[in-house]
Design an enzyme around this catalytic site. Structure first.
Site, PDB file in Angstrom:
ATOM      1  N   ASP A 147      -2.019  -5.027  -5.489  1.00 42.82           N
ATOM      2  CA  ASP A 147      -2.964  -3.938  -5.711  1.00 42.82           C
ATOM      3  C   ASP A 147      -4.386  -4.431  -5.483  1.00 42.82           C
ATOM      4  OD1 ASP A 147      -3.688  -1.334  -6.606  1.00 42.82           O
ATOM      5  OD2 ASP A 147      -4.430  -2.314  -8.411  1.00 42.82           O
ATOM      6  N   THR A 164      -6.943   1.271  -2.708  1.00 37.16           N
ATOM      7  CA  THR A 164      -7.977   0.296  -3.076  1.00 37.16           C
ATOM      8  C   THR A 164      -8.145  -0.784  -2.018  1.00 37.16           C
ATOM      9  OG1 THR A 164      -6.291  -0.755  -4.395  1.00 37.16           O
ATOM     10  CG2 THR A 164      -7.858   0.628  -5.538  1.00 37.16           C
ATOM     11  N   THR A 165      -7.035  -1.202  -1.419  1.00 33.11           N
ATOM     12  CA  THR A 165      -7.151  -2.198  -0.367  1.00 33.11           C
ATOM     13  C   THR A 165      -7.832  -1.581   0.842  1.00 33.11           C
ATOM     14  OG1 THR A 165      -4.990  -2.919  -1.124  1.00 33.11           O
ATOM     15  CG2 THR A 165      -5.876  -4.018   0.797  1.00 33.11           C
ATOM     16  N   ASP A 190       0.153   3.407  -9.616  1.00 33.26           N
ATOM     17  CA  ASP A 190      -0.280   3.914  -8.310  1.00 33.26           C
ATOM     18  C   ASP A 190       0.481   5.188  -7.950  1.00 33.26           C
ATOM     19  OD1 ASP A 190      -1.995   1.861  -8.000  1.00 33.26           O
ATOM     20  OD2 ASP A 190      -1.196   1.163  -6.081  1.00 33.26           O
TER      21      ASP A 190
END
Ligand code: ADP
Ligand code: MG
Length: 543
Positions: free
Chosen positions: A60, A93-94, A390
């Site tokens: 994550d 998020t990445t 997520d």
């Protein structure tokens, strides 16, 4: 000779100009390098060991960025956007870090050549606005008329979110659980009404979803085994009271000089405790939960009256029980009436793996549910929890906003094409700058292909061709090692997530581009090593 003007305190670091900008961009590149391999279903995980020796395995972006403990002031911006993406949307998020980093990388040559930051920023903002409009235009509304079809759609979305995680093998199993959990909530979909508990041991597939509140059995005293373990429609007392003998003794200082008086005190203690216990029993409560300890006398007292008790219940569990079952957390036993007591359909204490669990099901006041995760290592369970988070966020988002776009780089390729076409119609420097942003967006499909071990150049060429021909949803197909229509493959992502990622990435890039000077007061970095002679590398210094 001109007098020297000393403006800043001695030892203050001060770097400025183009060089400073480039060094900030470079620092961001280093951060991007750290997370880029985690993107996508075939992304790798990171094992991060923090100062106190705690190891975390994660895929994550936000978690990794938080744990990295970045000190570079400019690079910290990327950590912030990852965090904000996590808080706002919970996924992507990445991607957000990657896009911000790549935009900066593509714009760096312009900075080097001396294009003014303001012009770069203006073009970047314009490009982002164009892209956001395009996403809104392309987003597909999903049809939510029948509950069954909605459910199926949501399961597909959850499966997409999970396919890039450690639990991707069990994504079918978990996506159903996640959708069940979210659909069980009430309209506002409050996230804190989904609890996640972890029990080591057992297989992942033994994880279960309790439609109500569940928490680990707390520490208990002798006599506990005699208490009943199942109730139907019990009244539940939620207390913030210590039910132990020594309780009163701690509250006051008493001076005694003979045995009789001491005996009186002891008697008084017993009667105070019994008075409390009697009051609780009279209220009709059958299940007694307290935030504070419940001692052995009380435990046996309750056991004699076929009541159940649990002391030292964690605050968050007690609060969730209160929200779900009704009632109030009381600090005295005097007003224990029906309005202060909660209730639920069934209460059981059950063995799960090596732990016993207290479960409240069929709660009338609020829809709440609890995941009980099973699995081997602790880190594995923790990563499962994060992955489920997520997926839960994605399902919530899709339920709340009903527009989706295709993932796997499809939407990014489409935006890239649109921006490139658009840029050609603009005269002047902006043409090149918007073209650079278009190029930057290709990082997502490129990295997805890279991480899966495909030939990224080849895949990208194929994608560019498809998009030029008007096939909007073509993206990387991880299974076939090729490209395919990801809308049909059900690789979907909520359009809000993409919009949020793009705007956040743009803001971060603008922020970094607008800084041309770092002044560092020697006292500002408390506890840090004294700055000097090359020590400051990576702390805002040119690299
Ligand atoms: P993030 O933290 O950005 O969500 P992930 O590791 O979850 O990073 O990767 C998300 C990316 O992987 C998205 O661009 C998504 O479209 C893509 N992706 C997810 N599942 C698939 C799939 N089955 N095929 C192709 N791409 C996928
Ligand atoms: Mg994701």
């Amino acid at each position: 000779m001109q007098p020297q003007i000393i403006l800043l305190k001695e030892g203050t670091e001060n770097t400025q100009g183009k060089q400073q900008l480039v060094s900030n961009i470079n620092a961001c590149q280093v951060v991007v390098e750290a997370v880029r391999t985690t993107l996508g279903p075939r992304g790798m995980d990171k094992l991060i060991v923090t100062q106190n020796g705690k190891a975390t395995i994660s895929n994550d972006g936000a978690t990794i960025m938080k744990l990295l403990d970045i000190v570079h002031p400019a690079a910290k911006t990327l950590v912030d956007i990852a965090k904000s993406q996590d808080a706002e949307v919970g996924d992507g998020t990445t991607s957000v870090v990657l896009i911000a980093g790549e935009i900066l990388k593509q714009l760096k040559p312009f900075v080097d050549e001396g294009v003014h930051s303001r012009i770069i920023i203006k073009s970047l903002r314009r490009a982002t606005q164009l892209a956001v409009d395009q996403i809104n235009k392309l987003a597909v509304k999903i049809d939510k008329r029948s509950p069954e079809s909605t459910r199926e759609l949501l399961i597909k979305c959850a499966a997409t979110a999970l396919s890039s995680k450690l639990v991707s093998q069990q994504k079918g199993f978990f996506s159903t659980l996640v959708v069940d959990a979210v659909m069980y909530l009430d309209e506002l979909l409050p996230l804190d009404m989904i609890g996640i508990k972890k029990v080591q041991g057992g297989a992942l597939e033994e994880s279960l979803l309790v439609r109500g509140v569940a928490f680990k059995k707390t520490f208990s005293y002798a006599g506990f085994e005699m208490q009943p373990k199942t109730y139907k429609n019990p009244k539940i007392a939620l207390l913030n009271i210590e039910l132990e003998l020594k309780a009163e003794r701690d509250n006051a200082e008493i001076r005694l000089d003979n045995v009789e008086e001491y005996q009186k005190i002891v008697d008084a203690e017993w009667s105070i405790l019994y008075e409390k216990l009697d009051k609780i029993t009279q209220s009709g409560a059958q299940v007694v939960l307290s935030k504070l300890p419940i001692g052995d006398v009380a435990t046996q007292y309750f056991a004699d009256r076929d009541m159940f008790c649990a002391g030292r219940v964690p605050d968050e569990d007690l609060k969730r029980t209160m929200k779900a079952c009704g009632g109030a957390v009381m600090s005295t036993v005097h007003d224990l009436n029906d309005s202060a007591l909660g209730t639920c359909q069934t209460f059981v204490e059950k063995q799960i793996g090596g732990e016993r669990f207290n479960m409240f099901e069929g709660c009338a006041h609020a829809q709440t549910c609890t995941f009980i995760l099973r699995g081997g290592a602790e880190q594995f369970l923790e990563e499962t929890e994060r992955s489920l988070h997520d997926a839960i966020m994605i399902v919530r988002r899709t339920l709340k906003n009903d527009a989706v776009v295709a993932g796997g780089g499809a939407i990014e390729m489409e935006l890239s094409k649109m921006l490139r076409d658009e840029s050609r119609m603009i005269a002047g420097k902006e043409q090149l700058l918007i073209g650079a942003v278009a190029k930057a967006l290709e990082i997502i499909p490129r990295q997805l292909a890279d991480n899966a071990g495909f030939d990224a150049t080849n895949i990208l060429n194929k994608l560019r061709q498809k998009h030029a021909l008007g096939h909007t949803w073509y993206g990387v197909d991880i299974m076939k090692e090729d490209i395919s229509d990801n809308f049909e493959e059900c690789v979907w992502e909520p359009s809000v997530m993409k919009i949020n990622a793009l705007t956040a990435a743009c803001e971060a890039a603008c922020l970094i581009l607008s800084v041309d000077e770092t002044i560092k007061n020697p006292k500002a970095g408390e506890g840090g090593p004294p700055m000097g002679g090359g020590m400051g590398r990576g702390r805002g210094r040119p690299m």
